[in-house]
Design a protein around this motif. Structure first.
Motif, PDB file in Angstrom:
ATOM      1  N   HIS A 218      32.250 -18.113  11.213  1.00 28.10           N
ATOM      2  CA  HIS A 218      31.346 -17.041  11.649  1.00 28.10           C
ATOM      3  C   HIS A 218      31.836 -15.685  11.109  1.00 28.10           C
ATOM      4  O   HIS A 218      31.029 -14.857  10.682  1.00 28.10           O
ATOM      5  CB  HIS A 218      31.269 -17.022  13.178  1.00 28.10           C
ATOM      6  N   GLY A 219      33.161 -15.458  11.131  1.00 35.99           N
ATOM      7  CA  GLY A 219      33.680 -14.218  10.570  1.00 35.99           C
ATOM      8  C   GLY A 219      33.489 -14.148   9.070  1.00 35.99           C
ATOM      9  O   GLY A 219      33.159 -13.085   8.513  1.00 35.99           O
ATOM     10  N   ARG A 224      31.145 -11.870   4.318  1.00 37.20           N
ATOM     11  CA  ARG A 224      30.456 -12.120   3.042  1.00 37.20           C
ATOM     12  C   ARG A 224      29.088 -11.465   3.043  1.00 37.20           C
ATOM     13  O   ARG A 224      28.626 -10.955   2.003  1.00 37.20           O
ATOM     14  CB  ARG A 224      30.360 -13.632   2.818  1.00 37.20           C
ATOM     15  N   GLY A 225      28.434 -11.468   4.197  1.00 31.50           N
ATOM     16  CA  GLY A 225      27.135 -10.806   4.286  1.00 31.50           C
ATOM     17  C   GLY A 225      27.245  -9.318   4.055  1.00 31.50           C
ATOM     18  O   GLY A 225      26.378  -8.712   3.419  1.00 31.50           O
ATOM     19  N   SER A 226      28.309  -8.704   4.570  1.00 30.25           N
ATOM     20  CA  SER A 226      28.478  -7.263   4.343  1.00 30.25           C
ATOM     21  C   SER A 226      28.843  -6.973   2.895  1.00 30.25           C
ATOM     22  O   SER A 226      28.480  -5.924   2.357  1.00 30.25           O
ATOM     23  CB  SER A 226      29.565  -6.710   5.269  1.00 30.25           C
ATOM     24  N   ALA A 227      29.536  -7.897   2.248  1.00 31.34           N
ATOM     25  CA  ALA A 227      29.965  -7.677   0.864  1.00 31.34           C
ATOM     26  C   ALA A 227      28.871  -7.968  -0.148  1.00 31.34           C
ATOM     27  O   ALA A 227      28.797  -7.321  -1.191  1.00 31.34           O
ATOM     28  CB  ALA A 227      31.191  -8.553   0.559  1.00 31.34           C
ATOM     29  N   HIS A 230      22.051 -10.235   2.017  1.00 34.83           N
ATOM     30  CA  HIS A 230      21.249 -11.456   2.212  1.00 34.83           C
ATOM     31  C   HIS A 230      21.608 -12.182   3.506  1.00 34.83           C
ATOM     32  O   HIS A 230      21.530 -13.408   3.569  1.00 34.83           O
ATOM     33  CB  HIS A 230      21.411 -12.417   1.033  1.00 34.83           C
ATOM     34  N   LEU A 231      22.028 -11.435   4.555  1.00 32.24           N
ATOM     35  CA  LEU A 231      22.300 -12.058   5.852  1.00 32.24           C
ATOM     36  C   LEU A 231      21.320 -11.466   6.866  1.00 32.24           C
ATOM     37  O   LEU A 231      21.287 -10.250   7.067  1.00 32.24           O
ATOM     38  CB  LEU A 231      23.739 -11.786   6.292  1.00 32.24           C
ATOM     39  N   ALA A 232      20.507 -12.331   7.486  1.00 34.67           N
ATOM     40  CA  ALA A 232      19.466 -11.865   8.405  1.00 34.67           C
ATOM     41  C   ALA A 232      20.078 -11.233   9.652  1.00 34.67           C
ATOM     42  O   ALA A 232      21.186 -11.578  10.061  1.00 34.67           O
ATOM     43  CB  ALA A 232      18.570 -13.039   8.797  1.00 34.67           C
ATOM     44  N   GLY A 233      19.302 -10.318  10.271  1.00 37.25           N
ATOM     45  CA  GLY A 233      19.787  -9.642  11.468  1.00 37.25           C
ATOM     46  C   GLY A 233      20.059 -10.592  12.616  1.00 37.25           C
ATOM     47  O   GLY A 233      21.033 -10.435  13.356  1.00 37.25           O
ATOM     48  N   THR A 234      19.199 -11.608  12.777  1.00 35.00           N
ATOM     49  CA  THR A 234      19.422 -12.581  13.853  1.00 35.00           C
ATOM     50  C   THR A 234      20.717 -13.363  13.624  1.00 35.00           C
ATOM     51  O   THR A 234      21.439 -13.685  14.580  1.00 35.00           O
ATOM     52  CB  THR A 234      18.241 -13.555  13.952  1.00 35.00           C
ATOM     53  N   ALA A 235      21.005 -13.660  12.371  1.00 40.74           N
ATOM     54  CA  ALA A 235      22.246 -14.376  12.062  1.00 40.74           C
ATOM     55  C   ALA A 235      23.455 -13.504  12.381  1.00 40.74           C
ATOM     56  O   ALA A 235      24.462 -13.987  12.917  1.00 40.74           O
ATOM     57  CB  ALA A 235      22.259 -14.786  10.591  1.00 40.74           C
ATOM     58  N   VAL A 236      23.342 -12.215  12.059  1.00 42.44           N
ATOM     59  CA  VAL A 236      24.443 -11.282  12.367  1.00 42.44           C
ATOM     60  C   VAL A 236      24.717 -11.259  13.865  1.00 42.44           C
ATOM     61  O   VAL A 236      25.862 -11.360  14.314  1.00 42.44           O
ATOM     62  CB  VAL A 236      24.107  -9.868  11.860  1.00 42.44           C
ATOM     63  N   LEU A 237      23.632 -11.155  14.670  1.00 44.24           N
ATOM     64  CA  LEU A 237      23.798 -11.123  16.122  1.00 44.24           C
ATOM     65  C   LEU A 237      24.406 -12.425  16.637  1.00 44.24           C
ATOM     66  O   LEU A 237      25.261 -12.420  17.538  1.00 44.24           O
ATOM     67  CB  LEU A 237      22.446 -10.868  16.784  1.00 44.24           C
ATOM     68  N   TYR A 242      29.039 -15.133  19.061  1.00 43.65           N
ATOM     69  CA  TYR A 242      29.975 -16.263  19.112  1.00 43.65           C
ATOM     70  C   TYR A 242      31.416 -15.775  19.079  1.00 43.65           C
ATOM     71  O   TYR A 242      32.263 -16.247  19.845  1.00 43.65           O
ATOM     72  CB  TYR A 242      29.707 -17.194  17.928  1.00 43.65           C
ATOM     73  N   LEU A 243      31.701 -14.809  18.218  1.00 43.56           N
ATOM     74  CA  LEU A 243      33.070 -14.275  18.138  1.00 43.56           C
ATOM     75  C   LEU A 243      33.454 -13.536  19.414  1.00 43.56           C
ATOM     76  O   LEU A 243      34.586 -13.661  19.903  1.00 43.56           O
ATOM     77  CB  LEU A 243      33.190 -13.343  16.923  1.00 43.56           C
ATOM     78  N   LEU A 244      32.521 -12.754  19.967  1.00 44.53           N
ATOM     79  CA  LEU A 244      32.810 -12.038  21.211  1.00 44.53           C
ATOM     80  C   LEU A 244      33.045 -13.011  22.363  1.00 44.53           C
ATOM     81  O   LEU A 244      33.888 -12.761  23.229  1.00 44.53           O
ATOM     82  CB  LEU A 244      31.658 -11.085  21.537  1.00 44.53           C
ATOM     83  N   LEU A 245      32.302 -14.124  22.369  1.00 38.46           N
ATOM     84  CA  LEU A 245      32.514 -15.134  23.412  1.00 38.46           C
ATOM     85  C   LEU A 245      33.937 -15.695  23.334  1.00 38.46           C
ATOM     86  O   LEU A 245      34.621 -15.818  24.356  1.00 38.46           O
ATOM     87  CB  LEU A 245      31.485 -16.257  23.259  1.00 38.46           C
ATOM     88  N   TRP A 246      34.373 -16.027  22.130  1.00 39.19           N
ATOM     89  CA  TRP A 246      35.745 -16.523  21.939  1.00 39.19           C
ATOM     90  C   TRP A 246      36.751 -15.487  22.440  1.00 39.19           C
ATOM     91  O   TRP A 246      37.712 -15.821  23.136  1.00 39.19           O
ATOM     92  CB  TRP A 246      35.999 -16.806  20.454  1.00 39.19           C
TER      93      TRP A 246
END
Length: 264
Positions: A218-219, A224-227, A230-237, A242-246
């Motif tokens: 997920h990270g 890679r999306g920031s670099a 082509h990463l959708a907003g819903t995918a970013v959220l 998921y990372l915040l849950l961990w």
């Protein structure tokens, strides 16, 4: 030893960080080597060396291989360093040098000691990631300004994994082979099956599911999306949630185990 309670205070967290900075002055050479030469070796050998082979043999990634793989290296390095800093150093604080027991004899609470320790790890990861990003940029591994988001993304990914590792370290009474198994059977496979070198769509189905449950994948997707884009907003959220849950679950467990261990 029973801990003396005190109202929550940010200054207490910084006292723990200040102590770690003082200790870190003695090992700055090893920290410098890990922070500079490790990313340099990865970028030169795999990003540029292997990247030359990939780029000359039908690269279908849409960008040079170094641009594709460097954000993943940055994120993976952050997670590996954070895991290492949250394993033996925390066990040492309880078992060998007992610094946490000394801190607990002051107005610091176990939760403040835990939070301060994790804050120190996060600050170190943030600084390391800045160095990694600078090395990436120096060798042509960046193409857009959004790539700077790799630094906070890598820090969040690292702390999402470091927090539960800290809980484990605060639980273990004896070193045994627990950390060896953690690094051999969790951290290393995570590095190999999280889309670091190629898209996880190239993996068999069981391999893709290993990637999906891994915080590193997920990270990596976020970095890679920031670099590249082509990463959708819903995918970013979804990746951030998921990372915040961990992290939140791991932090809760770590605070609990610090409290139990320091109340003995």
């Amino acid at each position: 030893m029973s801990a003396v309670t005190a109202p929550p205070s940010r200054s207490h967290l910084w006292q723990v960080v200040e102590y770690q900075l003082y200790v870190g002055r003695r090992i700055w050479r090893s920290m410098f080597i890990v922070g500079v030469f490790t990313p340099l070796a990865y970028v030169l050998s795999l990003g540029i060396g292997l990247g030359t082979v990939v780029n000359n043999h039908g690269n279908s990634l849409g960008v040079p291989y170094l641009v594709y793989v460097a954000p993943a290296f940055l994120t993976a390095a952050a997670l590996q360093i954070a895991a290492a800093d949250s394993a033996y150093p925390i066990m040492a604080g309880f078992k060998w040098i007992r610094t946490f027991h000394g801190m607990a004899a002051t107005p610091l609470t176990p939760a403040q000691i835990c939070d301060g320790q994790l804050m120190w790890v996060a600050l170190r990861i943030f600084a390391n990631s800045l160095v990694y990003l600078a090395i990436m940029a120096a060798f042509g591994g960046t193409e857009r300004w959004w790539v700077v988001l790799c630094v906070p993304i890598a820090t969040l990914t690292a702390m999402a994994f470091a927090a539960p590792v800290a809980a484990i370290a605060a639980t273990m009474e004896n070193e045994g082979n627990g950390f060896n198994m953690l690094f051999r059977f969790v951290v290393t496979p995570m590095f190999l099956f999280s889309g670091t070198f190629y898209p996880v769509s190239e993996l068999p189905e069981w391999g893709r599911w290993l990637a999906y449950i891994s915080p590193l994948w997920h990270g990596t997707e976020l970095a890679r999306g920031s670099a590249i884009g082509h990463l959708a907003g819903t995918a970013v959220l979804g990746h951030l949630a998921y990372l915040l849950l961990w992290f939140v679950v791991g932090l809760g467990l770590a605070r609990w185990r610090f409290g139990v261990r320091l109340s003995k």
